[in-house]
Design a protein around this motif. Structure first.
Motif, mmCIF file in Angstrom:
data_model
loop_
_atom_site.group_PDB
_atom_site.id
_atom_site.type_symbol
_atom_site.label_atom_id
_atom_site.label_comp_id
_atom_site.label_asym_id
_atom_site.label_seq_id
_atom_site.Cartn_x
_atom_site.Cartn_y
_atom_site.Cartn_z
ATOM 1 N N PHE A 440 62.743 32.969 20.164
ATOM 2 C CA PHE A 440 63.378 32.371 21.350
ATOM 3 C C PHE A 440 63.668 33.439 22.402
ATOM 4 N N LEU A 441 64.256 34.558 21.978
ATOM 5 C CA LEU A 441 64.586 35.635 22.917
ATOM 6 C C LEU A 441 63.318 36.249 23.508
ATOM 7 N N CYS A 442 62.280 36.359 22.695
ATOM 8 C CA CYS A 442 61.000 36.894 23.176
ATOM 9 C C CYS A 442 60.411 35.978 24.248
ATOM 10 N N PHE A 443 60.375 34.679 23.976
ATOM 11 C CA PHE A 443 59.872 33.702 24.962
ATOM 12 C C PHE A 443 60.714 33.750 26.241
ATOM 13 N N LEU A 444 62.032 33.818 26.053
ATOM 14 C CA LEU A 444 62.952 33.784 27.185
ATOM 15 C C LEU A 444 62.724 34.957 28.134
ATOM 16 N N PHE A 445 62.760 36.161 27.578
ATOM 17 C CA PHE A 445 62.671 37.345 28.441
ATOM 18 C C PHE A 445 61.244 37.592 28.932
ATOM 19 N N SER A 446 60.239 37.213 28.141
ATOM 20 C CA SER A 446 58.857 37.389 28.614
ATOM 21 C C SER A 446 58.571 36.456 29.788
ATOM 22 N N ALA A 447 59.061 35.208 29.717
ATOM 23 C CA ALA A 447 58.878 34.276 30.839
ATOM 24 C C ALA A 447 59.609 34.774 32.086
ATOM 25 N N SER A 448 60.815 35.307 31.878
ATOM 26 C CA SER A 448 61.599 35.815 33.012
ATOM 27 C C SER A 448 60.908 37.005 33.667
ATOM 28 N N LEU A 449 60.367 37.915 32.853
ATOM 29 C CA LEU A 449 59.708 39.100 33.406
ATOM 30 C C LEU A 449 58.372 38.759 34.059
ATOM 31 N N LYS A 450 57.667 37.767 33.509
ATOM 32 C CA LYS A 450 56.425 37.307 34.159
ATOM 33 C C LYS A 450 56.723 36.756 35.542
ATOM 34 N N ALA A 451 57.789 35.970 35.633
ATOM 35 C CA ALA A 451 58.190 35.412 36.930
ATOM 36 C C ALA A 451 58.643 36.522 37.869
ATOM 37 N N TRP A 452 59.405 37.469 37.339
ATOM 38 C CA TRP A 452 59.894 38.609 38.136
ATOM 39 C C TRP A 452 58.737 39.403 38.736
ATOM 40 N N ALA A 453 57.656 39.525 37.970
ATOM 41 C CA ALA A 453 56.489 40.304 38.421
ATOM 42 C C ALA A 453 55.798 39.679 39.625
ATOM 43 N N LYS A 454 56.107 38.420 39.935
ATOM 44 C CA LYS A 454 55.479 37.742 41.091
ATOM 45 C C LYS A 454 56.135 38.143 42.411
ATOM 46 N N LYS A 455 57.207 38.946 42.332
ATOM 47 C CA LYS A 455 57.838 39.538 43.533
ATOM 48 C C LYS A 455 58.390 38.507 44.514
#
Length: 735
Positions: A440-455
Motif C-alpha cells: 500500500f505504501l509503495c503504491f501510494l508514494f510511487s503514484a505521488s512521485l509519478k504525478a510530482w514528476a509531471k511538474k
C-alpha cells in the motif's frame, strides 16, 4: 438547475484534470447534498483529536458510527451522480485487503474483542480515505479538507496553551470532551493526552500550515498561515517530544526537496522568519505557561504572530524577484541561510533564549543510545519479535501486544503499546498484513512521485506538503504508539485521500491513468460495503453502550453493590458479549449473589461466563486468577490451583502472582490440616516452601534487565515480596 457560473466552473475543473466533461451535478439538490456530506466529513476530521485522540472505545465508537453514516450518505451521492459508486483503485483494494488481514486471525486471536475492535478501526480509516479521495475532485473540496486538518492542529495547540495557564478546569467536559491531562509535567499533552503524540500531530499541522502558505497566492492569506504556523510550532516545542524534533527535520527536508524550485526559495526564507521568532519568544512563552500567565501568554503569542505576519507579508513583495536568480546563487543563498539558521540556533542555546529544560532535552538527543527510553524501546522490539515468531503468518489479531507482552517480556515493565506501529502490524496481522501495508505504501508514494514528476507547479505544492506530512507521521509511528490513537490515523488518511486524488488527476491529465465514470452504477464490492457500514453503525454503538455499562457495573462491584453490578453488567455483556472484562466481572457478580442467596443456578452460571471470558481473552492472567478464586471458594480445588499456575505462566515476572499462589496453596493446606489430613496438607505446604526457589529460577532464566534500567530506583525488579516470605515462614512453622 445549477447556476450557469457554477456549472461552467465545475465543467472547466473537470476538463482541466481530464475528468468527465459533463458536470457531475445533475441538479442544485445533488450539489447541496454533496456540500452537506463534505461539511460533515470535515467536521469529523477537525474534531477527532479533541476526544482523547479517540484512544478509548467510549469516544471511538461514536466517531466510527458517524463516519459509517457519512460513508453511506456519500455512497448514495456517488450512485446518483455521474461518477458512480465504485471501488476500483489499487490503493482502495489494498486497504480493503488490509482490513481483511485484521479480521482473518479473529478465531485464533489472543483477544477476540480487541481483534474485532482493530478491524473496525481499519474500516473507519478506509471510509475516511475513500470519502477524502473521491470527494476532493475540485480545488474547493481539497482546500476544505486540508484546512480542516490545519484548524484541527491549531485547536490542539490552543487547548494545550489554555490548560497550561489553568484556563481550562480538569473537570470541564465541553461537548463531552475530557479536559484532564492536557498539561502534565510541564509538557503540552493537549487533548491527545500524551506529549509525544501531541508533538507529532503538531509537527504534522506545522507542515500543513506551511503548505497552505506556499499554495496561497494572496499575500495576506499567505502571511495568515505563516503566523499560525508559528503558533503551532511554539506549542510543538513545549511537547518536549525528542522523537518529533528529529522526524520533523526529516519531513521538512522531504518537503523542501519536493517543492517546485521557486517555492523552495520561499520556504527557506519564510521558515527562517517563523523559526527565528519562535525561538526568540520560547523563553517568554515558557515563563508564562503557568496560572500566572493567563493574560501575558496570549499577549506574547499574539505579538509573535503579528511580527511573523508583518515580516512574511513584507517578504512577499520581494519574493518573486528571487525566483530569477541563477542556480549557483540560489544554492549559495540556501547554504548561507542554512548555516545562519544553525548558528542562530547554537547562539540561542548558549544565550539561554531557549528554556533550560528544553536545552537539556535537545542535548540528550546526541546521546540517545544511553537514554532509558531508547534502551527500553529496543527491549520492547526484541520482546515483540518473540511474540511474532509464535504466529508469524497471520499474527494474533488486534491487541496482540497488550495481550501477550507479559508472557515474553525480558523484565517487568508495564506498557500497553509496543511503541512501534510496524511491529504492531507484524504482531497483529503477521507477515501477510505487514506485506499488504508495505505494498500500500509503495503504491501510494510511487503514484505521488509519478504525478510530482509531471511538474504541475500548484498541484506539486500539495503533493510535497502531504507527502511530507505523511512521512512525519509514519516516521514517528516507528518510534511511538501514535497510531494507536485513532484520531492520528483519521488525520493521516484524510490527508492521504487528498494526496491520492491530486496525484491521480495529474496522471489522468497526462494519460497515465484511466478515468472511470459510470452513471448510476455500482458493483458487488461497494454494495457489500454499504451494507457492512450499516452493521458498523450498530455494532460500534453497541460496543459503546457495553463499555458504558461495564464501567458503571465494575464500580458498583468494587463498592459491594451487587444488585447494581448485576443490573449494569448484564447489560454490558448483552451489548458487548466479547468483552472479557465485562464477562468476568459479571461472573463475579453472579456467584457472589448466588452465594448470598444460596442459588446454585447463579453459581453454576458464573462458571460459564468465566469460561467464555477465557476463550475470548486466553492470555489474560487476571481473569484466570478471578476464576481461580471462584473455583477454590466452591470446592474445585485442583482446577482452581491449575488456573493460578496458568496465570503465572502468562505473567512469570509479576511478583504479586507468586504471593497469590503462596496464599492459595497455604489456605488449601490449612483446609486439609483442619480436617486432620496431615499428609494431604503437607503436599500443598511443600509447594509453598518451594516458591522462593521457583522465583530465583524464573529470575535467572527470564529477567534480562539492561543496566540503565537497573540503575533507576523506580524500575520494577523481580523478586519475592515480603508477604510471600511471611506466608512461607508461617507454613514452615506448621510443618
Amino acid at each position: 438547475m445549477a447556476k450557469k457560473s457554477e456549472k461552467k466552473s465545475i465543467s472547466q475543473n473537470a476538463n482541466k484534470f481530464g475528468e468527465n466533461k459533463i458536470s457531475i451535478f445533475p441538479s442544485n439538490t445533488l450539489a447541496a447534498y454533496k456540500v452537506f456530506v463534505l461539511f460533515a466529513f470535515c467536521v469529523l476530521v477537525l474534531m477527532s483529536p479533541y476526544y482523547r485522540g479517540l484512544y478509548f472505545d467510549y469516544e471511538l465508537g461514536v466517531f466510527q458510527a458517524i463516519m459509517a453514516g457519512i460513508f453511506i450518505l456519500f455512497a448514495i451521492y456517488l450512485y446518483l451522480s455521474k461518477e458512480g459508486f465504485l471501488v476500483n483503485s489499487k490503493l482502495e483494494l489494498m486497504l480493503l485487503l488490509f482490513m481483511v488481514a485484521y479480521i482473518v486471525p479473529y478465531f485464533f486471536a489472543a483477544n477476540r474483542r480487541l481483534a474485532l475492535g482493530e478491524f473496525f478501526k481499519y474500516a473507519f480509516y478506509f471510509a475516511v480515505f475513500y470519502v477524502a479521495s473521491r470527494i476532493s475532485k475540485g480545488k474547493a473540496e481539497k482546500l476544505a479538507i486540508i484546512n480542516s486538518l490545519f484548524l484541527s492542529t491549531v485547536g490542539v495547540a490552543f487547548f494545550g496553551y489554555q490548560a497550561a495557564v489553568k484556563l481550562i478546569p480538569e473537570t470541564a467536559r465541553p461537548l463531552g470532551m475530557a479536559m484532564n491531562g492536557l498539561w502534565v509535567g510541564n509538557m503540552i499533552n493537549s487533548t491527545l493526552q500524551y506529549h509525544n503524540t501531541a508533538g507529532t500531530v503538531l509537527a504534522f499541522g506545522f507542515i500543513i500550515s506551511l503548505m497552505l502558505a506556499m499554495y496561497s497566492r494572496n499575500k495576506l492569506l499567505k502571511s495568515f498561515y505563516f503566523a499560525f504556523s508559528s503558533f503551532i510550532f511554539t506549542a510543538f516545542f513545549f511537547t518536549y517530544s525528542r522523537g518529533s524534533y528529529i522526524t520533523l527535520l526529516l519531513a521538512l527536508f522531504v518537503f523542501f526537496l519536493l517543492l517546485p524550485r521557486e517555492k523552495r526559495i520561499s520556504l527557506i526564507f519564510n521558515i527562517a522568519i517563523v523559526g527565528a521568532f519562535v525561538i526568540a519568544f520560547l523563553n517568554k512563552v515558557g515563563a508564562n505557561l503557568n496560572e500566572h500567565g493567563k493574560v501575558k501568554l496570549w499577549l506574547v503569542l499574539l505579538l509573535q504572530m503579528v511580527l511573523v505576519f508583518v515580516l512574511t507579508y513584507v517578504f512577499g513583495f520581494v519574493e518573486r524577484r528571487l525566483y530569477g536568480i541563477s542556480n549557483n546563487i540560489y544554492i549559495a543563498g540556501a547554504a548561507v541561510v542554512g548555516i545562519l539558521a544553525i548558528l542562530g540556533f547554537a547562539i540561542a542555546l548558549k544565550t539561554h533564549l531557549i528554556p533550560s529544560d528544553m536545552v537539556e532535552k535537545i542535548k540528550s538527543i546526541a546521546m540517545f543510545w544511553k537514554e532509558r527510553n531508547f534502551v527500553e524501546r529496543i527491549v520492547f522490539y526484541k520482546d515483540g519479535l518473540k511474540i511474532f515468531l509464535k504466529s508469524p503468518v497471520f499474527g494474533y489479531g488486534g491487541g496482540a501486544w497488550v495481550s501477550l507482552y507479559f508472557m515474553y517480556q525480558s523484565y517487568l515493565y508495564f506498557t500497553t503499546q509496543s511503541h512501534n506501529y510496524f511491529l504492531q502490524v507484524l504482531l497483529d496481522t503477521g507477515i501477510v498484513g505487514f506485506c499488504i501495508l508495505l505494498i500500500f505504501l509503495c503504491f501510494l508514494f510511487s503514484a505521488s512521485l509519478k504525478a510530482w514528476a509531471k511538474k504541475e507547479q500548484k498541484e506539486n505544492i500539495i503533493i510535497a506538503g502531504l507527502v511530507a506530512a505523511a512521512v512525519q507521521l509514519y516516521f514517528h509511528s516507528a518510534l511511538d504508539f501514535d497510531f494507536s490513537l485513532a484520531s492520528v490515523q483519521v488525520m493521516l488518511f484524510a490527508a492521504l485521500g487528498v494526496l491520492v486524488s491530486t496525484s491521480l488527476q495529474i496522471l489522468q491529465k497526462h494519460k497515465q491513468e484511466k478515468v472511470i465514470y459510470s452513471s448510476r452504477k455500482t458493483n458487488f464490492v461497494p454494495a457489500l460495503l454499504a451494507i457492512f457500514y450499516l452493521f458498523v453503525i450498530v455494532i460500534s454503538l453497541n460496543f459503546r453502550l457495553g463499555n458504558y455499562y461495564a464501567n458503571i457495573g465494575q464500580q458498583a462491584l468494587q463498592t459491594g453493590n451487587l444488585s447494581a453490578a448485576y443490573s449494569f453488567l448484564s447489560k454490558a455483556v448483552t451489548y458487548d458479549p466479547l468483552s472479557s472484562n465485562a464477562l468476568s466481572d459479571f461472573a463475579v457478580a453472579l456467584y457472589k449473589i448466588g452465594d448470598q442467596n444460596k442459588d446454585a443456578n447463579l453459581i453454576a452460571k458464573a462458571d460459564g461466563y468465566f469460561k467464555q471470558a477465557i476463550v475470548n481473552d486466553r492470555f489474560n492472567a487476571k481473569i484466570r486468577f478471578k476464576y481461580a478464586v471462584y473455583l477454590l471458594s466452591h470446592g474445585a480445588i485442583d482446577e482452581g490451583l491449575r488456573q493460578i499456575e496458568e496465570g503465572i505462566k502468562l505473567q512469570p515476572l509479576q511478583p504479586a502472582n507468586y504471593e497469590l499462589k503462596a496464599d492459595a496453596y497455604a489456605k488449601v493446606g490449612d483446609y486439609y490440616l483442619g480436617k486432620g489430613d496431615k499428609e494431604k496438607a503437607k503436599k500443598y505446604y511443600e509447594v509453598v516452601l518451594k516458591i522462593p526457589q521457583e522465583i530465583e529460577r524464573v529470575k535467572k532464566e527470564k529477567e534480562k534487565m539492561p543496566e540503565v534500567v537497573k540503575q533507576d530506583p523506580n524500575s520494577h525488579k523481580f523478586g519475592i515480596t515480603d508477604r510471600t516470605l511471611q506466608i512461607v515462614n508461617e507454613v514452615k512453622k506448621k510443618i
